[in-house]
Design a protein around this motif. Structure first.
Motif, PDB file in Angstrom:
ATOM      1  N   ARG A  40       0.795  -1.233   0.000  1.00 12.35           N
ATOM      2  CA  ARG A  40       0.000   0.000   0.000  1.00 12.35           C
ATOM      3  C   ARG A  40       0.828   1.284   0.000  1.00 12.35           C
ATOM      4  NH1 ARG A  40      -2.680   0.826   4.499  1.00 12.35           N
ATOM      5  NH2 ARG A  40      -1.383  -0.509   5.803  1.00 12.35           N
ATOM      6  N   PHE A  41       2.057   1.184   0.476  1.00 13.36           N
ATOM      7  CA  PHE A  41       2.907   2.382   0.593  1.00 13.36           C
ATOM      8  C   PHE A  41       4.037   2.325  -0.432  1.00 13.36           C
ATOM      9  CE2 PHE A  41       2.214   3.464   5.395  1.00 13.36           C
ATOM     10  CZ  PHE A  41       0.837   3.408   5.207  1.00 13.36           C
ATOM     11  N   ALA A  42       4.511   3.502  -0.810  1.00  7.87           N
ATOM     12  CA  ALA A  42       5.665   3.601  -1.702  1.00  7.87           C
ATOM     13  C   ALA A  42       6.518   4.787  -1.281  1.00  7.87           C
ATOM     14  CB  ALA A  42       5.221   3.757  -3.150  1.00  7.87           C
ATOM     15  N   ILE A  43       7.821   4.637  -1.426  1.00  7.25           N
ATOM     16  CA  ILE A  43       8.744   5.713  -1.091  1.00  7.25           C
ATOM     17  C   ILE A  43       9.531   6.086  -2.334  1.00  7.25           C
ATOM     18  CG2 ILE A  43      10.575   4.146  -0.326  1.00  7.25           C
ATOM     19  CD1 ILE A  43      11.276   6.258   1.834  1.00  7.25           C
ATOM     20  N   SER A  44       9.770   7.366  -2.510  1.00  6.15           N
ATOM     21  CA  SER A  44      10.511   7.806  -3.691  1.00  6.15           C
ATOM     22  C   SER A  44      11.168   9.148  -3.416  1.00  6.15           C
ATOM     23  CB  SER A  44       9.569   7.931  -4.894  1.00  6.15           C
ATOM     24  OG  SER A  44       8.568   8.897  -4.634  1.00  6.15           O
TER      25      SER A  44
END
Length: 120
Positions: A66-70
């Motif tokens: 559900r989460f993404a980091i960028s």
């Protein structure tokens, strides 16, 4: 190094929120930027991390779907995109900088003030 979070707020279950972390100071020495969260009565936990050294990312298994980091190069921020939010995601979310490594167990020396995320 001073991380500053932005973007928290309130959202209904199933909704989305994006958090941003901007770091100032000696940013060339940063080895890792991490997002942590702490819910009332619970221990702080690592959620996601990004290494500017090799652009690698890691998302904790509990939120991986559900989460993404960028990294946003234009804004010079490390962003956490949170989708399909659940009430149990309610917490204070903190951004931190690590000058040594990306290990959760190493010293995260610099912390932001936190931004509240409420899902209800």
């Amino acid at each position: 190094v001073q991380p500053v979070e932005s973007g928290g707020g309130s959202v209904q279950p199933g909704g989305s929120l994006g958090l941003s972390c901007a770091a100032s100071g000696y940013t060339d020495g940063i080895r890792c930027m991490g997002w942590f969260r702490q819910a009332p009565g619970k221990l702080r936990e690592g959620v996601a991390r990004y290494s500017p050294v090799d652009s690698s990312t890691y998302i904790d298994a509990s939120v991986k779907e559900r989460f993404a980091i960028s990294q946003d190069n234009a804004k010079n921020t490390v962003d956490l995109q949170m989708n399909s939010l659940k009430p149990e995601d309610t917490a204070m979310y903190y951004c931190a900088a690590n000058m040594v490594s990306c290990s959760w167990l190493s010293t995260w020396a610099y912390w932001g003030q936190g931004t509240q995320v409420t899902v209800s």
